[in-house]
Design a protein around this motif. Structure first.
Motif, PDB file in Angstrom:
ATOM      1  N   SER A 179       0.963   0.618  10.532  1.00  0.00           N
ATOM      2  CA  SER A 179       1.412  -0.468  11.422  1.00  0.00           C
ATOM      3  C   SER A 179       0.552  -1.712  11.229  1.00  0.00           C
ATOM      4  CB  SER A 179       1.341  -0.008  12.884  1.00  0.00           C
ATOM      5  OG  SER A 179       2.193   1.081  13.117  1.00  0.00           O
ATOM      6  N   ARG A 180      -0.764  -1.511  11.102  1.00  0.00           N
ATOM      7  CA  ARG A 180      -1.675  -2.651  10.937  1.00  0.00           C
ATOM      8  C   ARG A 180      -1.425  -3.376   9.623  1.00  0.00           C
ATOM      9  NH1 ARG A 180      -3.680  -6.510  10.207  1.00  0.00           N
ATOM     10  NH2 ARG A 180      -5.766  -7.334  10.661  1.00  0.00           N
ATOM     11  N   LEU A 181      -1.179  -2.626   8.563  1.00  0.00           N
ATOM     12  CA  LEU A 181      -0.903  -3.241   7.265  1.00  0.00           C
ATOM     13  C   LEU A 181       0.400  -4.038   7.309  1.00  0.00           C
ATOM     14  CD1 LEU A 181      -1.908  -0.263   4.936  1.00  0.00           C
ATOM     15  CD2 LEU A 181      -3.187  -2.388   5.298  1.00  0.00           C
ATOM     16  N   ARG A 182       1.384  -3.517   7.998  1.00  0.00           N
ATOM     17  CA  ARG A 182       2.662  -4.236   8.113  1.00  0.00           C
ATOM     18  C   ARG A 182       2.505  -5.501   8.966  1.00  0.00           C
ATOM     19  NH1 ARG A 182       7.838  -0.561   9.239  1.00  0.00           N
ATOM     20  NH2 ARG A 182       8.762  -2.613   8.874  1.00  0.00           N
ATOM     21  N   GLU A 183       1.633  -5.431   9.946  1.00  0.00           N
ATOM     22  CA  GLU A 183       1.366  -6.622  10.756  1.00  0.00           C
ATOM     23  C   GLU A 183       0.773  -7.743   9.909  1.00  0.00           C
ATOM     24  OE1 GLU A 183      -1.171  -5.219  13.831  1.00  0.00           O
ATOM     25  OE2 GLU A 183       0.428  -4.155  14.896  1.00  0.00           O
ATOM     26  N   SER A 184       0.113  -7.355   8.816  1.00  0.00           N
ATOM     27  CA  SER A 184      -0.442  -8.334   7.874  1.00  0.00           C
ATOM     28  C   SER A 184       0.540  -8.656   6.758  1.00  0.00           C
ATOM     29  CB  SER A 184      -1.757  -7.805   7.279  1.00  0.00           C
ATOM     30  OG  SER A 184      -2.737  -7.664   8.273  1.00  0.00           O
ATOM     31  N   GLN A 185       1.810  -8.284   6.983  1.00  0.00           N
ATOM     32  CA  GLN A 185       2.915  -8.591   6.063  1.00  0.00           C
ATOM     33  C   GLN A 185       2.739  -7.929   4.695  1.00  0.00           C
ATOM     34  OE1 GLN A 185       3.124 -12.923   6.159  1.00  0.00           O
ATOM     35  NE2 GLN A 185       4.466 -12.864   7.953  1.00  0.00           N
ATOM     36  N   PHE A 192       0.845  -1.185   0.000  1.00  0.00           N
ATOM     37  CA  PHE A 192       0.000   0.000   0.000  1.00  0.00           C
ATOM     38  C   PHE A 192       0.880   1.235   0.000  1.00  0.00           C
ATOM     39  CE2 PHE A 192      -2.657  -3.302   1.652  1.00  0.00           C
ATOM     40  CZ  PHE A 192      -3.960  -2.974   1.315  1.00  0.00           C
ATOM     41  N   CYS A 193       0.483   2.215  -0.779  1.00  0.00           N
ATOM     42  CA  CYS A 193       1.147   3.512  -0.802  1.00  0.00           C
ATOM     43  C   CYS A 193       0.182   4.534  -0.219  1.00  0.00           C
ATOM     44  CB  CYS A 193       1.551   3.893  -2.228  1.00  0.00           C
ATOM     45  SG  CYS A 193       2.341   5.492  -2.344  1.00  0.00           S
ATOM     46  N   ILE A 194       0.491   5.031   0.965  1.00  0.00           N
ATOM     47  CA  ILE A 194      -0.370   5.991   1.649  1.00  0.00           C
ATOM     48  C   ILE A 194       0.248   7.374   1.495  1.00  0.00           C
ATOM     49  CG2 ILE A 194      -1.420   6.632   3.847  1.00  0.00           C
ATOM     50  CD1 ILE A 194      -1.043   3.697   4.712  1.00  0.00           C
ATOM     51  N   VAL A 195      -0.476   8.257   0.834  1.00  0.00           N
ATOM     52  CA  VAL A 195       0.052   9.591   0.515  1.00  0.00           C
ATOM     53  C   VAL A 195      -0.601  10.619   1.424  1.00  0.00           C
ATOM     54  CG1 VAL A 195       0.521  11.250  -1.302  1.00  0.00           C
ATOM     55  CG2 VAL A 195       0.321   8.821  -1.863  1.00  0.00           C
ATOM     56  N   SER A 196       0.131  11.062   2.427  1.00  0.00           N
ATOM     57  CA  SER A 196      -0.373  12.039   3.382  1.00  0.00           C
ATOM     58  C   SER A 196       0.768  12.469   4.303  1.00  0.00           C
ATOM     59  CB  SER A 196      -1.513  11.448   4.220  1.00  0.00           C
ATOM     60  OG  SER A 196      -1.977  12.401   5.164  1.00  0.00           O
ATOM     61  N   SER A 197       0.625  13.646   4.895  1.00  0.00           N
ATOM     62  CA  SER A 197       1.583  14.103   5.907  1.00  0.00           C
ATOM     63  C   SER A 197       0.954  14.056   7.292  1.00  0.00           C
ATOM     64  CB  SER A 197       2.030  15.542   5.590  1.00  0.00           C
ATOM     65  OG  SER A 197       2.632  15.636   4.326  1.00  0.00           O
ATOM     66  N   ASP A 198      -0.119  13.293   7.407  1.00  0.00           N
ATOM     67  CA  ASP A 198      -0.931  13.252   8.622  1.00  0.00           C
ATOM     68  C   ASP A 198      -0.548  12.059   9.493  1.00  0.00           C
ATOM     69  OD1 ASP A 198      -2.927  13.336  10.544  1.00  0.00           O
ATOM     70  OD2 ASP A 198      -4.482  13.899   9.115  1.00  0.00           O
ATOM     71  N   SER A 199      -0.330  12.312  10.766  1.00  0.00           N
ATOM     72  CA  SER A 199       0.029  11.242  11.705  1.00  0.00           C
ATOM     73  C   SER A 199      -1.135  10.292  11.984  1.00  0.00           C
ATOM     74  CB  SER A 199       0.514  11.837  13.032  1.00  0.00           C
ATOM     75  OG  SER A 199      -0.525  12.586  13.652  1.00  0.00           O
ATOM     76  N   ASP A 200      -2.364  10.672  11.567  1.00  0.00           N
ATOM     77  CA  ASP A 200      -3.532   9.821  11.811  1.00  0.00           C
ATOM     78  C   ASP A 200      -3.411   8.465  11.124  1.00  0.00           C
ATOM     79  OD1 ASP A 200      -4.623  11.819  13.297  1.00  0.00           O
ATOM     80  OD2 ASP A 200      -6.101  12.459  11.808  1.00  0.00           O
ATOM     81  N   PHE A 201      -2.505   8.349  10.144  1.00  0.00           N
ATOM     82  CA  PHE A 201      -2.366   7.092   9.415  1.00  0.00           C
ATOM     83  C   PHE A 201      -1.273   6.183   9.998  1.00  0.00           C
ATOM     84  CE2 PHE A 201      -4.113  10.091   6.254  1.00  0.00           C
ATOM     85  CZ  PHE A 201      -5.304   9.426   5.991  1.00  0.00           C
TER      86      PHE A 201
END
Length: 290
Positions: free
Chosen positions: A109-115, A95-104
């Motif tokens: 972390s959750r996506l990485r936990e799912s490898q 996943f590529c998440i494009v934002s400067s917001d700490s809300d993500f």
């Protein structure tokens, strides 16, 4: 092509400028095959008007999200929900998440936990928590500046006489590095702080080199990227890892030509002795010669 990483690019339009779109898509396409391109915002507001042509030209799917209350960004929630839906479809590698917001931060972390491999893209103002939660983080403002400077340099090289071009190319590396140091404020956890990177390079080389102190450039680069998700040689004005390392003047370089393919070069680095160590070595050598 079958082994290419399948990606979803999810853009927070209320937090990111449309000026970055070429860089966003270029970087994402360079990493893998972009399956989903979605952008989130309240498209009824005037501030989203600048995105209209960009969305159409790049075939990005806009996701409408009304603001239920003032000063609340409901688009963040929509992006997060979509990301989790895509995760459970189980046909994506990253996943590529494009934002400067700490809300993500928690989403990454959750996506990485799912490898899943997570690439973050945002401006230099992005909070450290989100940067650290990603496998890789790219500073869009830095990359945009590099692109603009490259364009200007190419135009200058075309217009200038050969003598002037040579003078421009001979610009010393130390002054270039000093400019980078002055441009960014020090951050001991940041992959764009030159002092931090130098310290990390010393430590990684000492811990992972062979008995003679040599370490393969690819190994050193991978270790550095694992330690700093936001490390990118382009942060310092370089396009490739080896020239960047050479510019630091901290390493001896040993380049070996591949025996099977002479066009392939293998670069190895070894830390140069510190000034005190060099003086001690010279003193010992002079004593032996007496």
């Amino acid at each position: 092509m079958d082994n290419e990483m399948k990606l979803a690019v999810l853009i927070d339009a209320e937090n990111i400028s449309g000026a970055y779109i070429d860089i966003i898509l270029s970087e994402a396409n360079g990493i893998g095959d972009v399956i989903y391109k979605r952008i989130y915002g309240n498209w009824t507001t005037s501030q989203m008007a600048s995105w209209k042509n960009t969305i159409l030209d790049n075939a990005i799917q806009p996701i409408q999200q009304y603001s239920n209350t003032t000063k609340k960004n409901s688009s963040d929630s929509a992006l997060i929900i979509d990301a989790m839906d895509l995760l459970y479809q189980n046909n994506l590698d990253g996943f590529c998440i494009v934002s400067s917001d700490s809300d993500f931060t928690r989403l990454a972390s959750r996506l990485r936990e799912s490898q899943k491999y997570v690439i973050g893209m945002g401006e230099s103002k992005t909070p450290r928590s989100f940067i650290s939660a990603c496998n890789k983080f790219l500073y869009l403002d830095v990359l945009l500046t590099q692109t603009q400077e490259t364009t200007v340099e190419e135009e200058e090289h075309t217009a200038l006489a050969p003598k002037t071009c040579i003078s421009h190319m001979d610009k010393s590396v130390p002054s270039h590095t000093d400019d980078i140091i002055n441009e960014f404020s020090p951050d001991t956890t940041s992959g764009k702080d030159i002092k931090t990177i130098k310290q990390a390079l010393i430590k990684l080389t000492e811990e992972n080199s062979d008995d003679n102190g040599w370490i393969f450039s690819g190994t050193l680069g991978n270790l550095l990227n694992k330690q700093f998700s936001d490390f990118d040689v382009r942060n310092f004005g370089y396009k490739k890892f080896v020239p960047f390392i050479e510019s630091l003047k901290m390493f001896e370089v040993n380049t070996i030509t591949d025996t099977k393919n002479e066009t392939v070069k293998h670069n190895y680095f070894r830390l140069k002795p510190l000034p005190r160590q060099r003086s001690h070595m010279i003193h010992r050598r002079n004593n032996r010669n007496k």
